[in-house]
Design a protein around this motif. Structure first.
Motif, PDB file in Angstrom:
ATOM      1  N   HIS A 111       0.847  -7.208  13.496  1.00  0.00           N
ATOM      2  CA  HIS A 111      -0.097  -6.695  12.489  1.00  0.00           C
ATOM      3  C   HIS A 111       0.303  -7.133  11.069  1.00  0.00           C
ATOM      4  O   HIS A 111      -0.558  -7.486  10.245  1.00  0.00           O
ATOM      5  CB  HIS A 111      -0.126  -5.165  12.598  1.00  0.00           C
ATOM      6  CG  HIS A 111      -0.923  -4.477  11.554  1.00  0.00           C
ATOM      7  ND1 HIS A 111      -2.276  -4.236  11.674  1.00  0.00           N
ATOM      8  CD2 HIS A 111      -0.572  -3.976  10.345  1.00  0.00           C
ATOM      9  CE1 HIS A 111      -2.699  -3.620  10.582  1.00  0.00           C
ATOM     10  NE2 HIS A 111      -1.694  -3.450   9.756  1.00  0.00           N
ATOM     11  N   HIS A 115      -1.670  -9.374   7.972  1.00  0.00           N
ATOM     12  CA  HIS A 115      -1.756  -9.195   6.514  1.00  0.00           C
ATOM     13  C   HIS A 115      -1.186 -10.426   5.800  1.00  0.00           C
ATOM     14  O   HIS A 115      -1.766 -10.922   4.846  1.00  0.00           O
ATOM     15  CB  HIS A 115      -0.939  -7.972   6.076  1.00  0.00           C
ATOM     16  CG  HIS A 115      -1.623  -6.653   6.332  1.00  0.00           C
ATOM     17  ND1 HIS A 115      -2.845  -6.332   5.795  1.00  0.00           N
ATOM     18  CD2 HIS A 115      -1.246  -5.566   7.058  1.00  0.00           C
ATOM     19  CE1 HIS A 115      -3.191  -5.100   6.171  1.00  0.00           C
ATOM     20  NE2 HIS A 115      -2.236  -4.617   6.945  1.00  0.00           N
ATOM     21  N   SER A 135       1.735  -1.690   2.301  1.00  0.00           N
ATOM     22  CA  SER A 135       0.744  -0.990   3.118  1.00  0.00           C
ATOM     23  C   SER A 135       1.177   0.448   3.332  1.00  0.00           C
ATOM     24  O   SER A 135       2.107   0.946   2.690  1.00  0.00           O
ATOM     25  CB  SER A 135       0.580  -1.711   4.448  1.00  0.00           C
ATOM     26  OG  SER A 135       1.729  -1.530   5.240  1.00  0.00           O
ATOM     27  N   GLY A 136       0.522   1.119   4.270  1.00  0.00           N
ATOM     28  CA  GLY A 136       0.826   2.520   4.530  1.00  0.00           C
ATOM     29  C   GLY A 136       2.186   2.692   5.193  1.00  0.00           C
ATOM     30  O   GLY A 136       2.848   3.709   5.030  1.00  0.00           O
ATOM     31  N   GLY A 137       2.616   1.679   5.937  1.00  0.00           N
ATOM     32  CA  GLY A 137       3.872   1.802   6.674  1.00  0.00           C
ATOM     33  C   GLY A 137       4.961   0.884   6.160  1.00  0.00           C
ATOM     34  O   GLY A 137       6.109   0.966   6.608  1.00  0.00           O
ATOM     35  N   GLY A 162       2.306   2.709   0.226  1.00  0.00           N
ATOM     36  CA  GLY A 162       1.032   3.354   0.574  1.00  0.00           C
ATOM     37  C   GLY A 162       1.246   4.817   0.936  1.00  0.00           C
ATOM     38  O   GLY A 162       0.455   5.699   0.581  1.00  0.00           O
ATOM     39  N   ASP A 166      -0.299   8.114  -0.708  1.00  0.00           N
ATOM     40  CA  ASP A 166      -0.945   9.163   0.097  1.00  0.00           C
ATOM     41  C   ASP A 166      -0.321  10.527  -0.177  1.00  0.00           C
ATOM     42  O   ASP A 166      -1.022  11.524  -0.308  1.00  0.00           O
ATOM     43  CB  ASP A 166      -0.852   8.818   1.589  1.00  0.00           C
ATOM     44  CG  ASP A 166      -1.670   7.567   1.936  1.00  0.00           C
ATOM     45  OD1 ASP A 166      -2.639   7.283   1.209  1.00  0.00           O
ATOM     46  OD2 ASP A 166      -1.344   6.887   2.923  1.00  0.00           O
ATOM     47  N   GLY A 179      -4.644   6.770  -1.216  1.00  0.00           N
ATOM     48  CA  GLY A 179      -4.562   5.609  -2.117  1.00  0.00           C
ATOM     49  C   GLY A 179      -5.832   5.403  -2.928  1.00  0.00           C
ATOM     50  O   GLY A 179      -5.800   5.454  -4.168  1.00  0.00           O
ATOM     51  N   PRO A 180      -6.957   5.166  -2.249  1.00  0.00           N
ATOM     52  CA  PRO A 180      -8.198   4.924  -2.996  1.00  0.00           C
ATOM     53  C   PRO A 180      -8.603   6.110  -3.853  1.00  0.00           C
ATOM     54  O   PRO A 180      -9.103   5.938  -4.967  1.00  0.00           O
ATOM     55  CB  PRO A 180      -9.244   4.669  -1.914  1.00  0.00           C
ATOM     56  CG  PRO A 180      -8.520   4.521  -0.627  1.00  0.00           C
ATOM     57  CD  PRO A 180      -7.109   4.982  -0.806  1.00  0.00           C
ATOM     58  N   GLU A 183      -6.516   6.136  -6.992  1.00  0.00           N
ATOM     59  CA  GLU A 183      -6.972   5.082  -7.918  1.00  0.00           C
ATOM     60  C   GLU A 183      -8.218   5.542  -8.670  1.00  0.00           C
ATOM     61  O   GLU A 183      -8.321   5.349  -9.890  1.00  0.00           O
ATOM     62  CB  GLU A 183      -7.268   3.783  -7.148  1.00  0.00           C
ATOM     63  CG  GLU A 183      -7.716   2.681  -8.096  1.00  0.00           C
ATOM     64  CD  GLU A 183      -7.889   1.313  -7.454  1.00  0.00           C
ATOM     65  OE1 GLU A 183      -8.020   1.235  -6.212  1.00  0.00           O
ATOM     66  OE2 GLU A 183      -7.906   0.313  -8.195  1.00  0.00           O
ATOM     67  N   GLY A 275      -2.854  -2.725   2.470  1.00  0.00           N
ATOM     68  CA  GLY A 275      -3.814  -1.791   1.883  1.00  0.00           C
ATOM     69  C   GLY A 275      -3.647  -1.552   0.393  1.00  0.00           C
ATOM     70  O   GLY A 275      -4.635  -1.495  -0.348  1.00  0.00           O
ATOM     71  N   VAL A 276      -2.417  -1.445  -0.083  1.00  0.00           N
ATOM     72  CA  VAL A 276      -2.192  -1.143  -1.505  1.00  0.00           C
ATOM     73  C   VAL A 276      -2.588  -2.334  -2.385  1.00  0.00           C
ATOM     74  O   VAL A 276      -2.842  -2.174  -3.588  1.00  0.00           O
ATOM     75  CB  VAL A 276      -0.715  -0.711  -1.737  1.00  0.00           C
ATOM     76  CG1 VAL A 276      -0.443  -0.416  -3.198  1.00  0.00           C
ATOM     77  CG2 VAL A 276      -0.376   0.508  -0.889  1.00  0.00           C
ATOM     78  N   ASN A 279      -5.534  -2.093  -4.687  1.00  0.00           N
ATOM     79  CA  ASN A 279      -5.474  -1.334  -5.938  1.00  0.00           C
ATOM     80  C   ASN A 279      -5.551  -2.272  -7.149  1.00  0.00           C
ATOM     81  O   ASN A 279      -4.702  -3.142  -7.341  1.00  0.00           O
ATOM     82  CB  ASN A 279      -4.166  -0.522  -5.962  1.00  0.00           C
ATOM     83  CG  ASN A 279      -4.080   0.373  -7.165  1.00  0.00           C
ATOM     84  OD1 ASN A 279      -3.901  -0.091  -8.277  1.00  0.00           O
ATOM     85  ND2 ASN A 279      -4.217   1.667  -6.933  1.00  0.00           N
ATOM     86  N   THR A 306      -7.197  -4.037   3.291  1.00  0.00           N
ATOM     87  CA  THR A 306      -6.981  -2.950   4.253  1.00  0.00           C
ATOM     88  C   THR A 306      -7.216  -3.501   5.668  1.00  0.00           C
ATOM     89  O   THR A 306      -7.723  -4.605   5.844  1.00  0.00           O
ATOM     90  CB  THR A 306      -7.925  -1.768   3.940  1.00  0.00           C
ATOM     91  OG1 THR A 306      -9.216  -2.299   3.672  1.00  0.00           O
ATOM     92  CG2 THR A 306      -7.459  -1.008   2.732  1.00  0.00           C
ATOM     93  N   ASP A 307      -6.826  -2.694   6.662  1.00  0.00           N
ATOM     94  CA  ASP A 307      -6.808  -3.184   8.044  1.00  0.00           C
ATOM     95  C   ASP A 307      -8.176  -3.681   8.521  1.00  0.00           C
ATOM     96  O   ASP A 307      -9.198  -3.025   8.292  1.00  0.00           O
ATOM     97  CB  ASP A 307      -6.307  -2.082   8.974  1.00  0.00           C
ATOM     98  CG  ASP A 307      -4.831  -1.799   8.748  1.00  0.00           C
ATOM     99  OD1 ASP A 307      -4.188  -2.590   8.031  1.00  0.00           O
ATOM    100  OD2 ASP A 307      -4.334  -0.798   9.294  1.00  0.00           O
TER     101      ASP A 307
HETATM  102  O1  KG4 Z   1      -2.793  -2.014   5.380  1.00  0.00           O
HETATM  103  P1  KG4 Z   1      -3.408  -0.675   5.552  1.00  0.00           P
HETATM  104  O2  KG4 Z   1      -4.898  -0.568   5.658  1.00  0.00           O
HETATM  105  O3  KG4 Z   1      -2.825   0.044   6.829  1.00  0.00           O
HETATM  106  C1  KG4 Z   1      -1.473  -0.093   7.178  1.00  0.00           C
HETATM  107  O4  KG4 Z   1      -1.137  -1.096   7.823  1.00  0.00           O
HETATM  108  O5  KG4 Z   1      -0.712   0.809   6.723  1.00  0.00           O
HETATM  109  O6  KG4 Z   1      -2.859   0.218   4.350  1.00  0.00           O
HETATM  110  C2  KG4 Z   1      -3.232   1.552   4.234  1.00  0.00           C
HETATM  111  C3  KG4 Z   1      -2.536   2.114   3.013  1.00  0.00           C
HETATM  112  C4  KG4 Z   1      -2.727   3.611   2.851  1.00  0.00           C
HETATM  113  O7  KG4 Z   1      -1.494   4.205   2.519  1.00  0.00           O
HETATM  114  C5  KG4 Z   1      -3.711   3.683   1.702  1.00  0.00           C
HETATM  115  O8  KG4 Z   1      -3.599   4.880   0.950  1.00  0.00           O
HETATM  116  C6  KG4 Z   1      -3.331   2.486   0.884  1.00  0.00           C
HETATM  117  O9  KG4 Z   1      -3.045   1.488   1.832  1.00  0.00           O
HETATM  118  N1  KG4 Z   1      -4.450   2.057   0.025  1.00  0.00           N
HETATM  119  C7  KG4 Z   1      -4.402   2.112  -1.314  1.00  0.00           C
HETATM  120  C8  KG4 Z   1      -5.674   1.687  -1.773  1.00  0.00           C
HETATM  121  N2  KG4 Z   1      -6.446   1.392  -0.669  1.00  0.00           N
HETATM  122  C9  KG4 Z   1      -5.670   1.631   0.412  1.00  0.00           C
HETATM  123  N3  KG4 Z   1      -3.422   2.469  -2.163  1.00  0.00           N
HETATM  124  C10 KG4 Z   1      -3.676   2.404  -3.486  1.00  0.00           C
HETATM  125  N4  KG4 Z   1      -4.867   2.019  -3.995  1.00  0.00           N
HETATM  126  C11 KG4 Z   1      -5.894   1.655  -3.182  1.00  0.00           C
HETATM  127  N5  KG4 Z   1      -7.079   1.285  -3.698  1.00  0.00           N
END
Ligand code: KG4
Ligand code: ZN
Length: 352
Positions: A111, A115, A135-137, A162, A166, A179-180, A183, A275-276, A279, A306-307
């Protein structure tokens, strides 16, 4: 060459078709936000069931939108980890079943590599490049030298960035997905300089990250503020948090640029992914940092940060054309570092 990609490793169910001319023929994404919102975060069992309920239909839709039948597909790729294992199993088993029934190659995609290689789908990015994966992880800096060739220069010693977004959003009462929402709240700030939050690791040697102290600092600020929290205070605090994260990411990335230049002098491109990377404030900070260093900065379009399954299909295609396919005995992996040689980071809650 057309590859079918499947993504089910977290809370998005997605199927996509991508061809070797870098065209995304379809990229159907079903978000599970509504299912998880009452719990304030992703519930693994609910995620796995939702993937199972919707994936077949989404694959059919992706084929229809692309105007392609399985006879035209050259390979089937699935995100085979790292991620929530129940969901990963759903995607991998589905991909294997299609591959077996149609006599197609199966490609197990990391995964994170999905990215990482997105920028090569959306922009003409050559090897090597420096990748900030946020990302989130995960929160990592990697030197990317080729498909499957990663050298980790830095990682988080506690929370992923991420995850920090959160958790901060949850503390401020902004809900899920954090995250979103954070923002958006930051855009409503009137006094962005009001809260002085720490810049974790700033100026420290190495390229590692730390975000748990920042989260604690947000909690301390909240202790001093009225309850329930006035929306304006929440917006100002969200903005302060976002700036602190931006400074921390820019500082660590600048150090990684210097390190990358010693390891691979031809490396002059910074790519942000995950995901981040969606931003806008984080993107602007990295853009400015790259400009200062005379580096090219590449950030994928927001919808591909994002995913999504297009990134899995593309990483699968990059692998397929190098003959890097996998057997049907490939076991889904809950953990799967991009650089297996990287020393294990220390600290509580360290991610792969
Ligand atoms: O890559 P992703 O979709 O899933 C993973 O592989 O983790 O990332 C998700 C993460 C979440 O923590 C989400 O809050 C963050 O990305 N995220 C953001 C934004 N959009 C998604 N963080 C800050 N600003 C954003 N606009
Ligand atoms: Zn992801």
């Amino acid at each position: 060459m057309i590859v079918l990609g499947i993504e089910t490793s977290c809370d998005e169910t997605s199927a996509a078709l991508v061809n070797e001319n870098k065209q995304i023929l379809s990229n159907v994404i079903l978000s599970q936000i509504a299912e998880h919102e009452p719990y304030g975060g992703v519930v693994p069992e609910i995620a796995a069931r939702a993937h199972l309920d919707h994936l077949d239909r989404l694959i059919r839709e992706a084929l229809e939108i692309a105007g392609v039948d399985l006879g035209k597909v050259s390979g089937v790729a699935a995100a085979a980890g790292p991620g929530l294992i129940g969901g990963v199993i759903v995607g991998v088993m589905t991909a294997k079943a299609i591959a077996l029934a149609r006599g197609l190659p199966f490609i197990a995609v990391n995964h994170l590599e999905g990215h990482a290689l997105t920028a090569r789908l959306t922009n003409d990015v050559e090897w090597p490049f420096l990748l900030l994966l946020v990302s989130g992880g995960h929160c990592q800096l990697l030197l990317v030298e080729g498909v499957g060739r990663y050298r980790r220069l830095g990682t988080t010693i506690d929370d992923a960035v991420g995850e920090a977004f959160d958790k901060a959003a949850k503390l401020i009462g902004l809900g899920y997905p954090g995250g979103p929402r954070l923002e958006q709240a930051a855009l409503r700030a009137r006094d962005p300089g009001r809260f002085d939050l720490p810049r974790p690791m700033l100026g420290r040697p190495g390229c590692d990250f730390s975000f748990s102290g920042l989260k604690t600092a947000v909690r301390r600020c909240l202790d001093e503020l009225p309850k329930p929290l006035p929306a304006q205070d929440g917006a100002d605090l969200a903005s302060a948090f976002q700036s602190a994260v931006g400074d921390a990411l820019a500082d660590r990335t600048a150090r990684a640029m210097d390190l990358a230049a010693t390891l691979a002098p031809e490396c002059r491109t910074l790519v942000v992914a995950g995901g981040v990377a969606a931003n806008m404030s984080v993107r602007a900070r990295l853009d400015a940092q790259s400009a200062r260093k005379g580096w090219r900065f590449v950030a994928p379009p927001l919808g591909l940060c994002t995913d999504n399954a297009a990134m899995i299909a593309w990483a699968g295609l990059e692998r397929l054309r190098l003959g890097m396919t996998d057997g049907l005995d490939f076991a889904p992996r809950p953990r799967w570092p991009l650089d297996p040689d990287a020393p294990k980071a220390r600290g509580a809650g360290v991610k792969a």
